[in-house]
Scaffold this motif. Structure first.
Motif, short mmCIF file in Angstrom:
data_model
loop_
_atom_site.label_atom_id
_atom_site.label_comp_id
_atom_site.label_asym_id
_atom_site.label_seq_id
_atom_site.Cartn_x
_atom_site.Cartn_y
_atom_site.Cartn_z
N PHE A 181 0.81 -1.22 0.00
CA PHE A 181 0.00 0.00 0.00
C PHE A 181 0.85 1.27 0.00
CE2 PHE A 181 -3.86 -2.10 2.32
CZ PHE A 181 -4.13 -2.83 1.17
N TYR A 182 1.97 1.22 0.73
CA TYR A 182 2.72 2.47 0.96
C TYR A 182 4.20 2.35 0.64
CZ TYR A 182 -1.66 3.54 3.23
OH TYR A 182 -2.99 3.74 3.47
N ALA A 183 4.52 1.53 -0.35
CA ALA A 183 5.92 1.37 -0.77
C ALA A 183 6.51 2.73 -1.14
CB ALA A 183 6.01 0.42 -1.95
N GLU A 184 7.71 2.98 -0.62
CA GLU A 184 8.47 4.19 -0.93
C GLU A 184 7.74 5.47 -0.50
OE1 GLU A 184 9.50 4.04 -5.03
OE2 GLU A 184 10.67 2.19 -4.83
N THR A 185 6.94 5.37 0.56
CA THR A 185 6.33 6.56 1.16
C THR A 185 6.66 6.56 2.65
OG1 THR A 185 4.21 5.62 1.89
CG2 THR A 185 4.40 6.24 -0.44
N ASP A 186 6.32 7.64 3.34
CA ASP A 186 6.62 7.72 4.77
C ASP A 186 5.70 6.85 5.62
OD1 ASP A 186 4.30 9.16 4.54
OD2 ASP A 186 5.09 11.03 5.35
N ARG A 187 4.72 6.19 5.00
CA ARG A 187 3.83 5.28 5.74
C ARG A 187 4.26 3.82 5.63
NH1 ARG A 187 -2.51 6.31 5.14
NH2 ARG A 187 -2.43 4.75 6.82
N GLU A 188 5.34 3.56 4.90
CA GLU A 188 5.79 2.18 4.75
C GLU A 188 6.32 1.63 6.08
OE1 GLU A 188 8.56 -0.65 1.87
OE2 GLU A 188 8.67 1.52 1.68
N ASP A 189 6.98 2.49 6.85
CA ASP A 189 7.50 2.08 8.16
C ASP A 189 6.61 2.66 9.25
OD1 ASP A 189 9.76 0.73 7.09
OD2 ASP A 189 10.72 2.68 6.79
N TYR A 190 6.48 1.91 10.34
CA TYR A 190 5.61 2.33 11.44
C TYR A 190 6.38 2.36 12.75
CZ TYR A 190 2.10 2.20 15.10
OH TYR A 190 1.37 2.49 16.21
N THR A 191 6.11 3.36 13.56
CA THR A 191 6.66 3.40 14.91
C THR A 191 5.55 3.75 15.89
OG1 THR A 191 8.21 4.51 16.41
CG2 THR A 191 7.37 5.80 14.55
N ASN A 192 5.56 3.12 17.06
CA ASN A 192 4.56 3.40 18.08
C ASN A 192 5.12 4.28 19.20
OD1 ASN A 192 6.11 1.69 19.70
ND2 ASN A 192 4.81 -0.09 19.33
N ALA A 193 6.22 4.96 18.94
CA ALA A 193 6.91 5.73 19.99
C ALA A 193 5.99 6.77 20.64
CB ALA A 193 8.15 6.40 19.41
N LYS A 194 5.21 7.49 19.84
CA LYS A 194 4.33 8.52 20.41
C LYS A 194 3.23 7.91 21.25
CE LYS A 194 5.10 12.12 16.92
NZ LYS A 194 4.47 12.98 15.88
N THR A 195 2.71 6.75 20.81
CA THR A 195 1.67 6.06 21.58
C THR A 195 2.22 5.59 22.92
OG1 THR A 195 0.64 5.32 19.52
CG2 THR A 195 0.02 4.17 21.53
N MET A 196 3.43 5.05 22.90
CA MET A 196 4.08 4.61 24.15
C MET A 196 4.31 5.80 25.09
SD MET A 196 4.95 1.26 24.28
CE MET A 196 6.45 1.23 25.25
#
Length: 294
Positions: A211-226
């Motif tokens: 869905f999100y190859a080569e965009t800023d949504r391809e990788d996910y981080t939960n740091a803000k949620t934590m």
């Protein structure tokens, strides 16, 4: 009459004790087995499907019937069972410390399948049937939950105005759903805890990669949620939940229609996934266990 547990006289009194008016915060009383009314005459009628709408005003949700039906189909396939089993184990290990009935709310319950599974597992493990409440902003999800699962109380409600009295619950479940920590702290029993399920970096990575190859949504981080969780609650444990499932074509379609990851994806990329005959999918989650600070 609706078959929901709220209309069973044995249980109505108990759930009634947990509820308060979302408008004026006074207690609600069941009148003529068809309406919940506070002393200021704010009235919330029981729907024929067996749930109650406790919103103080209309709110539109992006979650629709198709999404909830797809999620239910995935749940029936066992897709979420490893997660539900882990949540049950965490609750079971603490259940004996509560000498009164165990009250659980699933804040953001969707169509109710997670809560129903956990409730039955707890009954099998402990011999006690916990008192379970499912709340969600989306009426379509609550309608399905009330239709399919009769052993819990289901309500349409807003996290920002939880229609529950202070310290009502020993356990708050918050599964892949937004949180309102001010309200969580208010309705949580002083000895209770929050179990918040959040995605880890590999959650549904196979969809994200297409869905999100080569965009800023391809990788996910939960740091803000934590960070937000730890700003409000004492984080006592992080429990990983990681497994894979191979989905056949019908369940691939359900997964695509269920996940908000689809929102914003290009149609041709969605079609690329839908054309697959099978797909190995990664479930990578963390259960955050939190208690009140101090």
């Amino acid at each position: 009459m609706p078959k929901s547990i709220i209309l069973n006289e044995t249980h109505t009194g108990h759930f009634e004790d947990l509820l308060r008016c979302p408008i004026c915060q006074h207690t609600l009383s069941l009148v003529d087995r068809k309406s919940l009314i506070c002393k200021n005459k704010h009235c919330f009628d029981l729907a024929k499907q067996g749930y109650v709408n406790l919103l103080s005003h209309g709110i539109k949700s992006k979650y629709n019937k198709t999404l909830f039906e797809s999620r239910k189909n995935l749940a029936q396939s066992g897709f979420f069972e490893p997660l539900n089993s882990k949540l049950c184990d965490l609750i079971s290990s603490e259940a004996k410390s509560f000498d009164r009935s165990l009250n659980i709310v699933d804040a953001g319950c969707g169509e109710g399948s997670n809560l129903a599974s956990i409730q039955q597992k707890l009954y099998q493990h402990t011999g006690r049937m916990p008192s379970c409440v499912g709340m969600d902003l989306a009426k379509e999800g609550i309608q399905m939950a009330a239709r399919d699962f009769e052993d819990s109380f289901w309500c349409v409600a807003d996290l920002a105005q939880c229609p529950f009295v202070d310290h009502a619950f020993e356990v708050i479940l918050n599964i892949l759903s937004p949180a309102n920590y001010a309200e969580f702290e208010r309705i949580l029993n002083p000895d209770g805890y929050v179990l918040k399920v959040i995605p880890e970096k590999d959650y549904l990575k196979e969809l994200r990669a297409v869905f999100y190859a080569e965009t800023d949504r391809e990788d996910y981080t939960n740091a803000k949620t934590m960070e937000l969780f730890e700003n409000h609650l004492a984080l006592t444990e992080i429990v990983p939940v990681h497994y894979t499932r191979t989905l056949a074509k019908p369940l691939i379609e359900n997964l695509v229609h269920m996940t908000p990851l689809t929102w914003g994806a290009q149609e041709e990329r969605i079609d690329r996934i839908l054309k697959l005959d099978s797909l190995e999918i990664t479930v990578d989650l963390a259960i955050l266990v939190g208690r009140k600070k101090g």
